[in-house]
Design an enzyme around this catalytic site. Structure first.
Site, PDB file in Angstrom:
ATOM      1  N   GLY A   1       1.033  -0.988  -0.018  1.00  0.00           N
ATOM      2  CA  GLY A   1      -0.047   0.461  -0.231  1.00  0.00           C
ATOM      3  C   GLY A   1       1.070   0.882  -0.422  1.00  0.00           C
TER       4      GLY A   1
ATOM      5  N   HIS B   1       4.198   2.395  -7.973  1.00  0.00           N
ATOM      6  CA  HIS B   1       3.377   1.338  -7.752  1.00  0.00           C
ATOM      7  C   HIS B   1       2.599   1.789  -9.052  1.00  0.00           C
ATOM      8  CE1 HIS B   1       4.392   1.735  -3.756  1.00  0.00           C
ATOM      9  NE2 HIS B   1       4.396   0.895  -3.759  1.00  0.00           N
TER      10      HIS B   1
ATOM     11  N   GLN C   1       8.321  -8.637   7.612  1.00  0.00           N
ATOM     12  CA  GLN C   1       9.038  -8.611   6.880  1.00  0.00           C
ATOM     13  C   GLN C   1       9.699  -6.738   8.138  1.00  0.00           C
ATOM     14  OE1 GLN C   1       7.157  -7.981   2.965  1.00  0.00           O
ATOM     15  NE2 GLN C   1       8.798  -6.178   3.205  1.00  0.00           N
TER      16      GLN C   1
ATOM     17  N   GLY D   1       9.977  -3.302  -8.240  1.00  0.00           N
ATOM     18  CA  GLY D   1      10.151  -2.271  -8.731  1.00  0.00           C
ATOM     19  C   GLY D   1      11.974  -2.428  -8.513  1.00  0.00           C
ATOM     20  N   GLN D   2      12.934  -2.185  -9.823  1.00  0.00           N
ATOM     21  CA  GLN D   2      14.155  -2.566  -9.497  1.00  0.00           C
ATOM     22  C   GLN D   2      15.242  -1.260  -8.064  1.00  0.00           C
ATOM     23  OE1 GLN D   2      16.442  -3.837 -10.889  1.00  0.00           O
ATOM     24  NE2 GLN D   2      18.415  -3.061  -9.966  1.00  0.00           N
ATOM     25  N   LYS D   3      13.778  -0.119  -7.469  1.00  0.00           N
ATOM     26  CA  LYS D   3      14.473   0.288  -6.356  1.00  0.00           C
ATOM     27  C   LYS D   3      14.537  -0.655  -5.094  1.00  0.00           C
ATOM     28  CE  LYS D   3      11.625   2.140  -3.061  1.00  0.00           C
ATOM     29  NZ  LYS D   3      12.434   2.322  -1.833  1.00  0.00           N
ATOM     30  N   ASP D   4      13.734  -1.823  -5.054  1.00  0.00           N
ATOM     31  CA  ASP D   4      14.093  -3.214  -3.993  1.00  0.00           C
ATOM     32  C   ASP D   4      15.366  -4.069  -5.751  1.00  0.00           C
ATOM     33  OD1 ASP D   4      12.837  -1.778  -2.130  1.00  0.00           O
ATOM     34  OD2 ASP D   4      10.708  -1.691  -3.475  1.00  0.00           O
TER      35      ASP D   4
ATOM     36  N   SER E   1       7.108   4.577  -0.455  1.00  0.00           N
ATOM     37  CA  SER E   1       6.374   4.896   0.958  1.00  0.00           C
ATOM     38  C   SER E   1       7.185   5.814   2.075  1.00  0.00           C
ATOM     39  CB  SER E   1       5.487   3.602   0.935  1.00  0.00           C
ATOM     40  OG  SER E   1       5.384   3.274  -0.620  1.00  0.00           O
ATOM     41  N   ARG E   2       8.214   5.893   1.995  1.00  0.00           N
ATOM     42  CA  ARG E   2       8.575   5.852   3.274  1.00  0.00           C
ATOM     43  C   ARG E   2       9.077   7.787   3.191  1.00  0.00           C
ATOM     44  NH1 ARG E   2      10.940   0.243   3.911  1.00  0.00           N
ATOM     45  NH2 ARG E   2       9.589  -0.809   5.749  1.00  0.00           N
TER      46      ARG E   2
END
Ligand code: PAF
Length: 280
Positions: free
Chosen positions: A31, A37, A61, A147-150, A186-187
């Site tokens: 979310g 997203h 997690q 996502g590539q960010k993660d 999201s952070r």
């Protein structure tokens, strides 16, 4: 668009579509949806007949003292973002639906889970792999979008899918950034205006690394040194790690060549941010 909370009910509905040969795409999320997203939802929409988005802030997690309880949960906004992304079904389970009493099975992707973010967040990737394996079993998607960010998460999920013969195509989509270069997360909502400015040092350090590489510097230690110096110039920034690793096995690389990942995690105040770039 339908919102479904019960895993069994969702599986039953999707079974009907699968038997008619419909392609199902899954976008797993916690979310607090943003443009990043939305890009995953749109890709899933382009490539599938049915799009499922899961919204579940997964407690397994988060480590003790992490932000599980304060993680943003803007339900109405998330639902309208899913509608905008062309979602057919939102899977919106409760913690009890996903982890009923007696739950005791976990998936651990060894090695890959204990380095980089795993070193600083013990148990994090065990929680990710477990919940993603559950989502894959509930939805049984043809394709799933991350996502590539993660980057480390994506590599771990690909490993899990290969190791456990899970019949899902894992699609990893580019990081979406704001106009100043900050990777969407999201952070980011935790950041004050001043911190948001300091947070640009993550993408700034990656830009510097690419620039050094392009101008002929291949020695990882030198590049990492310059990146760290730049980051330390920001008062609110505290480095968790800056690393240059092999894209396939996450092992440190001494001399940069193809297929390497330059990756970093930095705390801006209390907010832990990550970003990365691939040298292909
Ligand atoms: O990337 C995320 O938001 C989460 O780690 C995921 C993949 C939805 C699992 O909870």
């Amino acid at each position: 668009m339908q919102i479904i909370r019960n895993p069994k009910k969702l599986s039953e509905i999707l079974k009907k579509y699968r038997s008619k040969g419909k392609a199902i795409g899954l976008v797993p999320t916690m979310g607090a949806l943003h443009e990043g997203h939305l890009s995953l939802l749109r890709q899933a929409r382009r490539e599938n007949n049915i799009v499922v988005a899961s919204i579940f802030v997964n407690p397994t997690q988060f480590g003790p003292g992490e932000d599980f309880s304060r993680y943003p949960r803007p339900a109405a906004k998330d639902i309208s973002c899913c509608r905008k992304g062309g979602v057919n079904f939102i899977f919106y389970p409760s913690v009890k639906d996903m982890y009923p009493q007696g739950f005791s099975t976990f998936v651990t992707v060894e090695g890959l889970s204990s380095v980089l973010c795993g070193e600083h967040r013990p148990g994090h990737f065990r929680g990710v792999a477990t919940v993603v394996a559950k989502l894959f079993n509930i939805v049984q998607p043809d394709s799933a979008y991350f996502g590539q960010k993660d980057a480390q998460q994506a590599i771990i999920i690909k490993r899990m899918v290969a190791d456990l013969n899970i019949p899902v195509k894992v699609r990893v989509m580019p990081t979406i950034r704001d106009k100043e270069g900050l990777a969407l997360s999201s952070r980011n909502v935790y950041l004050s205006l001043a911190q948001r400015h300091d947070a640009l040092v993550l993408s700034g350090a990656l830009k510097l690394a690419r620039h050094l590489f392009k101008s002929g510097v291949k020695d990882s230690a030198k590049i990492i040194g310059s990146m760290k110096k730049m980051i330390k110039g920001k008062k609110s920034a505290k480095i968790d790690y800056v690393a240059i690793v092999d894209l396939n096995n996450l092992k440190p690389i001494k001399k940069i060549s193809d297929n390497c990942l330059i990756t970093l995690a930095v705390r801006i105040g209390k907010t832990r941010l990550i970003d990365n770039t691939i040298i292909a």
